[in-house]
Design a protein around this motif. Structure first.
Motif, PDB file in Angstrom:
ATOM      1  N   PRO A   1       0.709  -1.215   0.118  1.00 28.07           N
ATOM      2  CA  PRO A   1       0.088   0.050  -0.038  1.00 28.07           C
ATOM      3  C   PRO A   1       0.834   1.313   0.076  1.00 28.07           C
ATOM      4  CG  PRO A   1      -0.771  -1.450   1.947  1.00 28.07           C
ATOM      5  CD  PRO A   1       0.572  -2.168   1.082  1.00 28.07           C
ATOM      6  N   LEU A   2       2.094   1.120   0.499  1.00 29.04           N
ATOM      7  CA  LEU A   2       2.960   2.335   0.654  1.00 29.04           C
ATOM      8  C   LEU A   2       3.929   2.478  -0.805  1.00 29.04           C
ATOM      9  CD1 LEU A   2       4.232   2.088   3.985  1.00 29.04           C
ATOM     10  CD2 LEU A   2       2.588   3.795   3.382  1.00 29.04           C
ATOM     11  N   SER A   3       3.785   1.552  -1.757  1.00 29.29           N
ATOM     12  CA  SER A   3       4.624   1.660  -2.864  1.00 29.29           C
ATOM     13  C   SER A   3       4.000   1.996  -4.245  1.00 29.29           C
ATOM     14  CB  SER A   3       5.278   0.075  -2.905  1.00 29.29           C
ATOM     15  OG  SER A   3       6.103   0.040  -1.609  1.00 29.29           O
ATOM     16  N   ASN A   4       2.980   2.498  -4.128  1.00 28.22           N
ATOM     17  CA  ASN A   4       2.314   2.989  -5.596  1.00 28.22           C
ATOM     18  C   ASN A   4       3.510   3.410  -6.713  1.00 28.22           C
ATOM     19  OD1 ASN A   4       0.924   4.453  -7.732  1.00 28.22           O
ATOM     20  ND2 ASN A   4      -0.921   4.377  -6.415  1.00 28.22           N
ATOM     21  N   PRO A   5       3.555   2.747  -7.482  1.00 31.25           N
ATOM     22  CA  PRO A   5       4.930   3.397  -8.560  1.00 31.25           C
ATOM     23  C   PRO A   5       4.765   4.836  -8.965  1.00 31.25           C
ATOM     24  CG  PRO A   5       3.517   1.317  -9.328  1.00 31.25           C
ATOM     25  CD  PRO A   5       2.796   1.661  -8.305  1.00 31.25           C
ATOM     26  N   LEU A   6       3.412   5.295  -8.676  1.00 33.93           N
ATOM     27  CA  LEU A   6       3.026   6.729  -9.274  1.00 33.93           C
ATOM     28  C   LEU A   6       3.303   7.733  -8.020  1.00 33.93           C
ATOM     29  CD1 LEU A   6       0.199   6.676 -11.893  1.00 33.93           C
ATOM     30  CD2 LEU A   6       2.677   6.484 -12.060  1.00 33.93           C
ATOM     31  N   ASP A   7       3.848   7.218  -7.083  1.00 29.93           N
ATOM     32  CA  ASP A   7       3.796   8.057  -5.669  1.00 29.93           C
ATOM     33  C   ASP A   7       4.247   9.393  -5.859  1.00 29.93           C
ATOM     34  OD1 ASP A   7       3.987   7.523  -2.517  1.00 29.93           O
ATOM     35  OD2 ASP A   7       5.877   8.843  -2.849  1.00 29.93           O
ATOM     36  N   ASP A   8       5.258   9.666  -6.567  1.00 26.71           N
ATOM     37  CA  ASP A   8       5.602  11.016  -6.706  1.00 26.71           C
ATOM     38  C   ASP A   8       4.531  11.936  -7.185  1.00 26.71           C
ATOM     39  OD1 ASP A   8       8.013  10.344  -5.927  1.00 26.71           O
ATOM     40  OD2 ASP A   8       9.180  10.081  -7.817  1.00 26.71           O
ATOM     41  N   ALA A   9       3.489  11.357  -7.779  1.00 31.04           N
ATOM     42  CA  ALA A   9       2.661  12.288  -8.724  1.00 31.04           C
ATOM     43  C   ALA A   9       1.204  12.213  -7.689  1.00 31.04           C
ATOM     44  CB  ALA A   9       2.263  11.868  -9.901  1.00 31.04           C
ATOM     45  N   ILE A  10       1.429  11.438  -6.591  1.00 27.05           N
ATOM     46  CA  ILE A  10      -0.041  11.308  -5.837  1.00 27.05           C
ATOM     47  C   ILE A  10      -0.301  12.661  -4.935  1.00 27.05           C
ATOM     48  CG2 ILE A  10      -1.324   9.903  -4.062  1.00 27.05           C
ATOM     49  CD1 ILE A  10      -0.211   7.655  -5.615  1.00 27.05           C
ATOM     50  N   GLU A  11      -1.334  13.127  -4.967  1.00 28.10           N
ATOM     51  CA  GLU A  11      -1.834  14.140  -4.075  1.00 28.10           C
ATOM     52  C   GLU A  11      -2.361  13.642  -2.931  1.00 28.10           C
ATOM     53  OE1 GLU A  11      -5.080  17.901  -3.946  1.00 28.10           O
ATOM     54  OE2 GLU A  11      -4.389  17.092  -5.871  1.00 28.10           O
ATOM     55  N   ALA A  12      -3.225  12.780  -2.860  1.00 29.33           N
ATOM     56  CA  ALA A  12      -3.981  12.369  -1.599  1.00 29.33           C
ATOM     57  C   ALA A  12      -4.384  10.783  -1.639  1.00 29.33           C
ATOM     58  CB  ALA A  12      -5.270  13.023  -1.483  1.00 29.33           C
ATOM     59  N   ARG A  13      -4.181  10.174  -0.652  1.00 28.03           N
ATOM     60  CA  ARG A  13      -4.588   8.707  -0.467  1.00 28.03           C
ATOM     61  C   ARG A  13      -5.248   8.367   0.696  1.00 28.03           C
ATOM     62  NH1 ARG A  13       1.111   7.201  -1.554  1.00 28.03           N
ATOM     63  NH2 ARG A  13       1.391   9.651  -1.711  1.00 28.03           N
ATOM     64  N   MET A  14      -6.000   7.365   0.586  1.00 31.08           N
ATOM     65  CA  MET A  14      -6.789   6.762   1.783  1.00 31.08           C
ATOM     66  C   MET A  14      -6.269   5.190   2.081  1.00 31.08           C
ATOM     67  SD  MET A  14     -10.835   6.267   2.528  1.00 31.08           S
ATOM     68  CE  MET A  14     -11.344   4.642   3.225  1.00 31.08           C
ATOM     69  N   LEU A  15      -5.720   4.761   3.023  1.00 34.19           N
ATOM     70  CA  LEU A  15      -5.160   3.565   3.405  1.00 34.19           C
ATOM     71  C   LEU A  15      -5.531   2.839   4.443  1.00 34.19           C
ATOM     72  CD1 LEU A  15      -1.274   3.461   2.992  1.00 34.19           C
ATOM     73  CD2 LEU A  15      -2.291   1.847   4.799  1.00 34.19           C
ATOM     74  N   GLY A  16      -6.046   1.569   4.295  1.00 29.83           N
ATOM     75  CA  GLY A  16      -6.815   0.928   5.302  1.00 29.83           C
ATOM     76  C   GLY A  16      -5.827  -0.331   5.799  1.00 29.83           C
ATOM     77  N   VAL A  17      -5.840  -0.330   7.126  1.00 27.97           N
ATOM     78  CA  VAL A  17      -4.757  -1.287   7.785  1.00 27.97           C
ATOM     79  C   VAL A  17      -5.747  -2.230   8.542  1.00 27.97           C
ATOM     80  CG1 VAL A  17      -2.831   0.252   8.085  1.00 27.97           C
ATOM     81  CG2 VAL A  17      -4.572   0.249   9.663  1.00 27.97           C
ATOM     82  N   ALA A  18      -5.172  -3.691   8.833  1.00 24.72           N
ATOM     83  CA  ALA A  18      -6.045  -4.756   9.143  1.00 24.72           C
ATOM     84  C   ALA A  18      -5.766  -4.603  10.717  1.00 24.72           C
ATOM     85  CB  ALA A  18      -5.669  -6.015   8.724  1.00 24.72           C
ATOM     86  N   ARG A  19      -5.000  -3.877  11.576  1.00 23.28           N
ATOM     87  CA  ARG A  19      -4.829  -3.790  12.952  1.00 23.28           C
ATOM     88  C   ARG A  19      -4.656  -2.457  13.154  1.00 23.28           C
ATOM     89  NH1 ARG A  19       0.551  -7.711  13.902  1.00 23.28           N
ATOM     90  NH2 ARG A  19       0.426  -5.895  15.309  1.00 23.28           N
ATOM     91  N   ASP A  20      -5.214  -2.159  14.311  1.00 24.82           N
ATOM     92  CA  ASP A  20      -5.390  -0.711  14.728  1.00 24.82           C
ATOM     93  C   ASP A  20      -4.058  -0.155  15.373  1.00 24.82           C
ATOM     94  OD1 ASP A  20      -5.404  -1.764  17.370  1.00 24.82           O
ATOM     95  OD2 ASP A  20      -7.526  -1.471  17.677  1.00 24.82           O
ATOM     96  N   ASP A  21      -3.200  -0.989  15.785  1.00 25.75           N
ATOM     97  CA  ASP A  21      -1.750  -0.634  16.150  1.00 25.75           C
ATOM     98  C   ASP A  21      -1.101  -0.128  15.007  1.00 25.75           C
ATOM     99  OD1 ASP A  21      -1.763  -3.409  15.556  1.00 25.75           O
ATOM    100  OD2 ASP A  21       0.053  -3.737  16.680  1.00 25.75           O
TER     101      ASP A  21
END
Length: 404
Positions: free
Chosen positions: A212-232
């Motif tokens: 989820p942190l390795s989008n190849p277009l990362d340098d051009a990304i303005e905003a993202r929403m990221l879900g994690v499977a553990r609250d910690d």
């Protein structure tokens, strides 16, 4: 030179990693450098397995600095993209609105929550592409029956040809639609060197978190929403995004340890806020009522079905064939709305999305100061107007015209 001769020996690092890497002054940079060797096939299978095991059992694969550095290394070894050309194309397509500057957005989850819910983030990404430029990063299923790529390659009447989207064809895709799907095996070919080792280890490794942190277009990304499977992991991922230079981001975890905004109850949220002191992380809790929607047990949104069956549900959503209060639809609406809020588009004081938009912006604010109900209003418009289906159809069509 043979692969054997080209291998790099990381025994000195492995010996410092266990049992106490902090005592041995191991750095995130050192770990990222070692992981980089995997992508170019310069680490032996035994030392690769040892590295992943040490990181897992020391907990260092769940540190923000390690995730930030390692994901940067993974992106550096991704298939090279002509960002100058891409930026030029994106600039020509920008439709700034509210606090959204018109850049690329992504919505993605870590997976591994064992709830086998419907493909929420993938569906939300298509709906959101009616109003935002989307760069969805994903893969085939690893812990469920129907991964994001499986779903889109099963869509009817014209399945998307995801492997044809490459650095050479990405601009063609964005020339036809606001939506692009970046199929991980195409953009991260170095991951093939660790695939069999991950299967044999039998536990989740750092690579389950890096995706989820390795989008190849990362340098051009303005905003993202990221879900994690553990609250910690929520504050860890938010800090990893901040360390990586992200300015807009929303990390979420349903109370049931769900890597989406939950339709069943509370969701823990960590939002990047760009204020006077730079980017900071704010924590708050969202509930279905904050979106003006009903709560639904996860059992009602967990078909756990084959990709073909989920593809039919996706088609019905995109063509606005489900009842307004359908549990899966409301689940999708919550998550789409949250991405729209995270992008900043819901901060607009006026609204002219297109035919069917009455222009009545919902200015009510909820937790985290977000206009969550305005996000739902916009998300419903994407289906009712036909714009979501239009964006999907254009995407599927252009992928079928790309060279094999």
């Amino acid at each position: 030179m043979s692969d054997q001769q080209a291998l790099v020996d990381i025994r000195p690092l492995l010996q410092r990693l266990w049992p106490d890497p902090a005592k041995e002054n191991v750095t995130a940079h050192e770990i990222a450098e070692a992981i980089s060797l995997i992508f170019v096939n310069k680490l032996s299978p035994v030392q690769t397995g040892s590295l992943l095991t040490a990181l897992h059992f020391t907990g260092w694969d769940r540190r923000a600095d390690v995730l930030a550095e390692a994901s940067a290394a993974m992106r550096r070894h991704a298939t090279q993209i002509d960002f100058q050309s891409l930026d030029s194309l994106i600039s020509s397509k920008r439709r700034p609105e509210g606090n959204y500057a018109g850049g690329l957005c992504d919505i993605v989850g870590t997976g591994g929550d064992s709830h086998h819910t419907f493909n929420i983030s993938t569906t939300s990404s298509i709906l959101a592409s009616s109003l935002l430029l989307l760069a969805k990063h994903g893969n085939r299923a690893s812990t469920s029956k129907s991964g994001s790529a499986d779903l889109l390659m099963s869509m009817q009447p014209k399945p998307a040809q995801l492997p044809r989207i490459t650095p050479d064809t990405i601009n063609t895709v964005y020339g036809s639609t606001n939506y692009a799907f970046l199929f991980a095996p195409v953009f991260h070919p170095g991951m093939r060197h660790v695939a069999s080792i991950r299967k044999e280890l039998g536990w989740r490794t750092i690579f389950n978190l890096l995706g989820p942190l390795s989008n190849p277009l990362d340098d051009a990304i303005e905003a993202r929403m990221l879900g994690v499977a553990r609250d910690d992991l929520g504050p860890v991922f938010a800090e990893a995004l901040r360390l990586a230079g992200a300015k807009k981001g929303l990390v979420v975890c349903g109370q049931e340890q769900l890597d989406e905004i939950s339709c069943a109850g509370p969701t823990f949220c960590w939002q990047l806020v760009n204020g006077g002191k730079g980017v900071e992380v704010e924590h708050f809790i969202l509930e279905p009522k904050d979106f003006g929607l009903s709560a639904h047990p996860l059992s009602t949104v967990s078909p756990g079905k084959e990709p073909e069956e989920n593809a039919e549900i996706l088609r019905k959503i995109l063509q606005n064939e489900l009842p307004d209060d359908d549990p899966i639809l409301e689940f999708v609406l919550m998550n789409t709305a949250a991405l729209l809020v995270a992008s900043g588009i819901c901060e607009a004081e006026t609204s002219n999305m297109g035919p069917g938009d009455d222009g009545n912006v919902i200015t009510e604010r909820g937790p985290g100061n977000g206009r969550w109900k305005e996000g739902v209003r916009r998300a419903r418009w994407t289906m009712r107007s036909g714009e979501a289906w239009k964006q999907w159809s254009a995407f599927a069509e252009v992928t079928n015209t790309l060279p094999i």
